[in-house]
Design a protein around this motif. Structure first.
Motif, PDB file in Angstrom:
ATOM      1  N   VAL A 115       0.853  -1.187   0.000  1.00 32.52           N
ATOM      2  CA  VAL A 115       0.000   0.000   0.000  1.00 32.52           C
ATOM      3  C   VAL A 115       0.895   1.246   0.000  1.00 32.52           C
ATOM      4  O   VAL A 115       2.106   1.159   0.207  1.00 32.52           O
ATOM      5  N   SER A 116       0.280   2.376  -0.222  1.00 30.70           N
ATOM      6  CA  SER A 116       1.020   3.631  -0.283  1.00 30.70           C
ATOM      7  C   SER A 116       1.803   3.864   1.010  1.00 30.70           C
ATOM      8  O   SER A 116       1.273   3.694   2.094  1.00 30.70           O
ATOM      9  N   GLY A 117       3.059   4.230   0.865  1.00 33.30           N
ATOM     10  CA  GLY A 117       3.890   4.520   2.031  1.00 33.30           C
ATOM     11  C   GLY A 117       4.678   3.330   2.538  1.00 33.30           C
ATOM     12  O   GLY A 117       5.504   3.469   3.431  1.00 33.30           O
ATOM     13  N   LEU A 128       9.292  -0.440  -4.163  1.00 33.86           N
ATOM     14  CA  LEU A 128       8.044  -1.193  -4.171  1.00 33.86           C
ATOM     15  C   LEU A 128       6.996  -0.342  -4.863  1.00 33.86           C
ATOM     16  O   LEU A 128       7.081   0.891  -4.876  1.00 33.86           O
ATOM     17  N   TYR A 129       5.973  -0.991  -5.407  1.00 31.06           N
ATOM     18  CA  TYR A 129       4.891  -0.225  -6.031  1.00 31.06           C
ATOM     19  C   TYR A 129       3.554  -0.656  -5.439  1.00 31.06           C
ATOM     20  O   TYR A 129       3.390  -1.788  -4.989  1.00 31.06           O
ATOM     21  N   VAL A 130       2.618   0.279  -5.379  1.00 29.46           N
ATOM     22  CA  VAL A 130       1.305   0.022  -4.785  1.00 29.46           C
ATOM     23  C   VAL A 130       0.617  -1.121  -5.537  1.00 29.46           C
ATOM     24  O   VAL A 130       0.575  -1.125  -6.770  1.00 29.46           O
ATOM     25  N   GLY A 131       0.134  -2.105  -4.780  1.00 29.83           N
ATOM     26  CA  GLY A 131      -0.536  -3.254  -5.375  1.00 29.83           C
ATOM     27  C   GLY A 131       0.393  -4.429  -5.610  1.00 29.83           C
ATOM     28  O   GLY A 131      -0.065  -5.532  -5.923  1.00 29.83           O
ATOM     29  N   GLN A 132       1.708  -4.193  -5.444  1.00 34.56           N
ATOM     30  CA  GLN A 132       2.666  -5.291  -5.618  1.00 34.56           C
ATOM     31  C   GLN A 132       2.402  -6.369  -4.564  1.00 34.56           C
ATOM     32  O   GLN A 132       2.176  -6.071  -3.393  1.00 34.56           O
ATOM     33  N   LYS A 133       2.399  -7.621  -4.973  1.00 30.12           N
ATOM     34  CA  LYS A 133       2.144  -8.714  -4.043  1.00 30.12           C
ATOM     35  C   LYS A 133       3.462  -9.329  -3.594  1.00 30.12           C
ATOM     36  O   LYS A 133       4.311  -9.673  -4.408  1.00 30.12           O
ATOM     37  N   LEU A 134       3.611  -9.444  -2.292  1.00 22.62           N
ATOM     38  CA  LEU A 134       4.829  -9.993  -1.716  1.00 22.62           C
ATOM     39  C   LEU A 134       4.503 -11.232  -0.889  1.00 22.62           C
ATOM     40  O   LEU A 134       3.481 -11.287  -0.199  1.00 22.62           O
ATOM     41  N   VAL A 185       0.309   7.719  11.659  1.00 20.47           N
ATOM     42  CA  VAL A 185       0.281   7.961  10.212  1.00 20.47           C
ATOM     43  C   VAL A 185       0.093   6.653   9.453  1.00 20.47           C
ATOM     44  O   VAL A 185      -0.748   6.538   8.553  1.00 20.47           O
ATOM     45  N   ASP A 186       0.866   5.625   9.837  1.00 22.49           N
ATOM     46  CA  ASP A 186       0.787   4.329   9.154  1.00 22.49           C
ATOM     47  C   ASP A 186      -0.573   3.666   9.366  1.00 22.49           C
ATOM     48  O   ASP A 186      -1.156   3.107   8.435  1.00 22.49           O
TER      49      ASP A 186
END
Length: 234
Positions: free
Chosen positions: A79-81, A110-116, A155-156
């Protein structure tokens, strides 16, 4: 003398099961899990014992009555952040474990939506959460201090932009395990000659602490008989 035909019994094929290598595995560790030897695993898989195993590698190991407990893995969507460090902290694993499990370049973004794949045995412990409603004068720092957490934690938990303004009535998730410790309070009645500075000195607190506790303007005049909350006793 009659000829006797010797029949050789075919050797029974050893029963095996498949095992997927996870972060931190070595031949010795896997052999210990399956109550076998490193050399037997090497033989079953035609391995070069001098080469490293890699995460996700499929190995044949001797089947045993008691299968080893497989390391649980979970899939996480970025997710973002998010950073590797934040995700690792969330799941109680190392950043290297995530890098290894996903064959990542540690310096890659990392990019938003990337699955780890998170190679953790247990799901991350969910911290006790409480919901806080923003009141006039609140800031991230003040709320964080009230609940003994960091501003970054708030914030998180709320996916906030650190520079965004809070608004009255806004609901925030506070990811603290314990409820905030309530400071000892006392009520003081203003007398002639009092000032914020004098009262603060009397109770060994800061003038800002009195201002915050009573939602005062720092430049406001006090009046005789005014009741003030003194937020802490030293």
């Amino acid at each position: 003398m009659s000829d006797v035909e010797l029949v050789t019994e075919p050797s029974q094929a050893k029963q095996t099961t498949d095992y997927i290598v996870v972060s931190g595995d070595t031949l010795w560790k896997i052999a210990s899990k399956f109550n076998t030897t490193s050399s037997e695993i090497v033989t079953l898989n035609n391995l070069d014992p001098n080469k490293y195993l890699y995460v996700g590698q499929k190995l044949k190991v001797p089947a045993s009555a008691a299968q080893p407990e497989q390391q649980a893995a979970t899939t996480y969507s970025v997710v973002s952040g998010d950073t590797l460090w934040k995700i690792a902290q969330k799941f109680g694993v190392t950043t290297q474990a995530i890098v290894d499990a996903n064959k990542l370049n540690p310096s890659a973004y990392l990019y938003v939506g990337q699955k780890l794949i998170i190679p953790s045995v247990a799901q991350p412990e969910q911290p006790t959460q409480t919901t806080y409603v923003v009141v006039s004068g609140d800031t991230l720092l003040k709320i964080a201090q009230k609940f003994a957490v960091t501003t970054q934690a708030i914030v998180d938990a709320n996916k906030l932009v650190p520079t965004a303004y809070l608004y009255i009535g806004q609901k925030l998730i506070i990811p603290s395990v314990a409820q905030p410790e309530q400071p000892t309070q006392t009520t003081y009645v203003v007398v002639s000659g009092d000032s914020l500075w004098k009262i603060a000195q009397k109770f060994a607190v800061t003038t800002q602490a009195i201002v915050d506790a009573n939602k005062l303007q720092p430049t406001a005049y006090l009046y005789i008989g005014q009741k003030l909350i003194i937020p802490s006793k030293q």
